[in-house]
Design a protein around this motif. Sequence first.
Motif, PDB file in Angstrom:
ATOM      1  N   LEU A  35     -60.506  18.894   6.706  1.00  0.00           N
ATOM      2  CA  LEU A  35     -59.306  18.786   7.124  1.00  0.00           C
ATOM      3  C   LEU A  35     -59.088  19.648   8.492  1.00  0.00           C
ATOM      4  O   LEU A  35     -59.480  20.762   8.218  1.00  0.00           O
ATOM      5  CB  LEU A  35     -58.249  19.443   6.019  1.00  0.00           C
ATOM      6  CG  LEU A  35     -56.938  19.341   6.421  1.00  0.00           C
ATOM      7  CD1 LEU A  35     -56.183  18.133   6.636  1.00  0.00           C
ATOM      8  CD2 LEU A  35     -55.983  20.073   5.155  1.00  0.00           C
ATOM      9  N   ALA A  36     -58.520  18.847   9.340  1.00  0.00           N
ATOM     10  CA  ALA A  36     -58.410  19.494  10.737  1.00  0.00           C
ATOM     11  C   ALA A  36     -57.166  19.100  11.486  1.00  0.00           C
ATOM     12  O   ALA A  36     -56.828  17.852  11.347  1.00  0.00           O
ATOM     13  CB  ALA A  36     -59.593  19.277  11.587  1.00  0.00           C
ATOM     14  N   PHE A  65     -49.757  16.184  18.478  1.00  0.00           N
ATOM     15  CA  PHE A  65     -50.620  16.973  17.449  1.00  0.00           C
ATOM     16  C   PHE A  65     -51.436  15.655  16.672  1.00  0.00           C
ATOM     17  O   PHE A  65     -50.787  14.854  16.443  1.00  0.00           O
ATOM     18  CB  PHE A  65     -50.340  18.264  16.832  1.00  0.00           C
ATOM     19  CG  PHE A  65     -49.113  17.798  15.729  1.00  0.00           C
ATOM     20  CD1 PHE A  65     -49.513  17.406  14.178  1.00  0.00           C
ATOM     21  CD2 PHE A  65     -47.860  17.733  15.847  1.00  0.00           C
ATOM     22  CE1 PHE A  65     -48.537  17.134  13.404  1.00  0.00           C
ATOM     23  CE2 PHE A  65     -46.898  17.227  14.989  1.00  0.00           C
ATOM     24  CZ  PHE A  65     -47.088  17.297  13.808  1.00  0.00           C
ATOM     25  N   GLU A  66     -52.645  16.187  16.264  1.00  0.00           N
ATOM     26  CA  GLU A  66     -53.409  15.189  15.446  1.00  0.00           C
ATOM     27  C   GLU A  66     -53.928  15.695  14.227  1.00  0.00           C
ATOM     28  O   GLU A  66     -54.219  16.947  14.219  1.00  0.00           O
ATOM     29  CB  GLU A  66     -54.366  14.450  16.325  1.00  0.00           C
ATOM     30  CG  GLU A  66     -53.920  13.868  17.606  1.00  0.00           C
ATOM     31  CD  GLU A  66     -54.994  13.303  18.562  1.00  0.00           C
ATOM     32  OE1 GLU A  66     -54.864  12.642  19.486  1.00  0.00           O
ATOM     33  OE2 GLU A  66     -56.249  14.019  18.367  1.00  0.00           O
ATOM     34  N   SER A 105     -50.125   3.970  16.653  1.00  0.00           N
ATOM     35  CA  SER A 105     -51.349   4.781  16.296  1.00  0.00           C
ATOM     36  C   SER A 105     -51.248   5.371  14.858  1.00  0.00           C
ATOM     37  O   SER A 105     -52.070   5.300  14.298  1.00  0.00           O
ATOM     38  CB  SER A 105     -51.277   5.954  17.021  1.00  0.00           C
ATOM     39  OG  SER A 105     -50.322   6.874  16.943  1.00  0.00           O
ATOM     40  N   SER A 106     -49.997   5.197  14.174  1.00  0.00           N
ATOM     41  CA  SER A 106     -49.918   5.849  12.875  1.00  0.00           C
ATOM     42  C   SER A 106     -49.211   4.901  11.725  1.00  0.00           C
ATOM     43  O   SER A 106     -49.070   5.477  10.815  1.00  0.00           O
ATOM     44  CB  SER A 106     -49.008   7.155  13.016  1.00  0.00           C
ATOM     45  OG  SER A 106     -49.705   7.872  13.871  1.00  0.00           O
ATOM     46  N   ALA A 156     -58.812   9.273  10.163  1.00  0.00           N
ATOM     47  CA  ALA A 156     -59.402   9.990  11.636  1.00  0.00           C
ATOM     48  C   ALA A 156     -58.132  10.349  12.419  1.00  0.00           C
ATOM     49  O   ALA A 156     -57.162  10.194  12.087  1.00  0.00           O
ATOM     50  CB  ALA A 156     -60.247   9.088  12.274  1.00  0.00           C
ATOM     51  N   TYR A 157     -58.413  11.112  13.575  1.00  0.00           N
ATOM     52  CA  TYR A 157     -57.564  11.749  14.465  1.00  0.00           C
ATOM     53  C   TYR A 157     -56.545  10.570  14.865  1.00  0.00           C
ATOM     54  O   TYR A 157     -55.468  10.816  15.040  1.00  0.00           O
ATOM     55  CB  TYR A 157     -58.230  12.519  15.424  1.00  0.00           C
ATOM     56  CG  TYR A 157     -58.549  13.922  15.382  1.00  0.00           C
ATOM     57  CD1 TYR A 157     -57.862  14.862  14.749  1.00  0.00           C
ATOM     58  CD2 TYR A 157     -59.765  14.286  15.474  1.00  0.00           C
ATOM     59  CE1 TYR A 157     -58.101  16.240  14.647  1.00  0.00           C
ATOM     60  CE2 TYR A 157     -60.445  15.725  15.221  1.00  0.00           C
ATOM     61  CZ  TYR A 157     -59.369  16.722  14.843  1.00  0.00           C
ATOM     62  OH  TYR A 157     -59.752  17.572  14.662  1.00  0.00           O
ATOM     63  N   ASP A 158     -57.309   9.515  15.625  1.00  0.00           N
ATOM     64  CA  ASP A 158     -56.380   8.428  16.171  1.00  0.00           C
ATOM     65  C   ASP A 158     -55.381   7.627  15.034  1.00  0.00           C
ATOM     66  O   ASP A 158     -54.523   6.914  15.518  1.00  0.00           O
ATOM     67  CB  ASP A 158     -57.517   7.637  16.582  1.00  0.00           C
ATOM     68  CG  ASP A 158     -58.292   6.763  16.002  1.00  0.00           C
ATOM     69  OD1 ASP A 158     -58.313   7.076  14.579  1.00  0.00           O
ATOM     70  OD2 ASP A 158     -59.076   5.889  16.465  1.00  0.00           O
TER      71      ASP A 158
END
Length: 207
Positions: A35-36, A65-66, A105-106, A156-158
């Motif tokens: 988790l980041a 933020f991502e 993106s989300s 993932a981040y994206d």
Amino acid sequence: MMRNIFCFLLACILSTQLSAQSDEINISAAFSQSLALRITSNANNTWTFATISDYSSDKMADSYFEVASSTNFNVDVSFTPFANAEGDELNLKNLSYRVRVPVASSGEQGSRWDFGPINTSNKGGKNAKDHYSGVHYATTTPRTIITPGSDGNAGAYDENVFYLRLRLGNPTHSRDPAINLPILLDQNIAPGVYTCTVTLEAIPVIL
């Protein structure tokens, strides 16, 4: 001649009675959570209020933020007091925020993710660019701004791109019953450089 044939047949029968042989492969897989959270733009915002026009309007910035996570997660936000070096404090409700999520993106709200509870009377919505929450005012108490949707938000981040629209001194605050502040010009603010730290925290969630 008959004896030789009998012995040959007996040997064939014995060879078909061998038992099957086996061995095993053991597999062990250890899973730990990953988790980041990272801020990708506008980690530092500096606003200057020097004119009557500045004091009568507002200043705004978008901080992106991502989150990359192997598990579902919440995102909480909290703020330190808004104070200067002399110990004077600016009412923290002068700083408001709105969570926005890029549509591309989300994913869809309610599916991959959802907004946390809205704590003002303003409503959120959606346009061609993004989803947006209602307006919240800053508090030192952590508040959940992103939660998992029905499909879960691990990814993932994206896949987990968000931004926090921060606004200081919005003239409409006087019309919001949850904020109910006059414009900065009418608050008799002591001169100085006031600082505030915004903390975003990703927290694992087990659905």
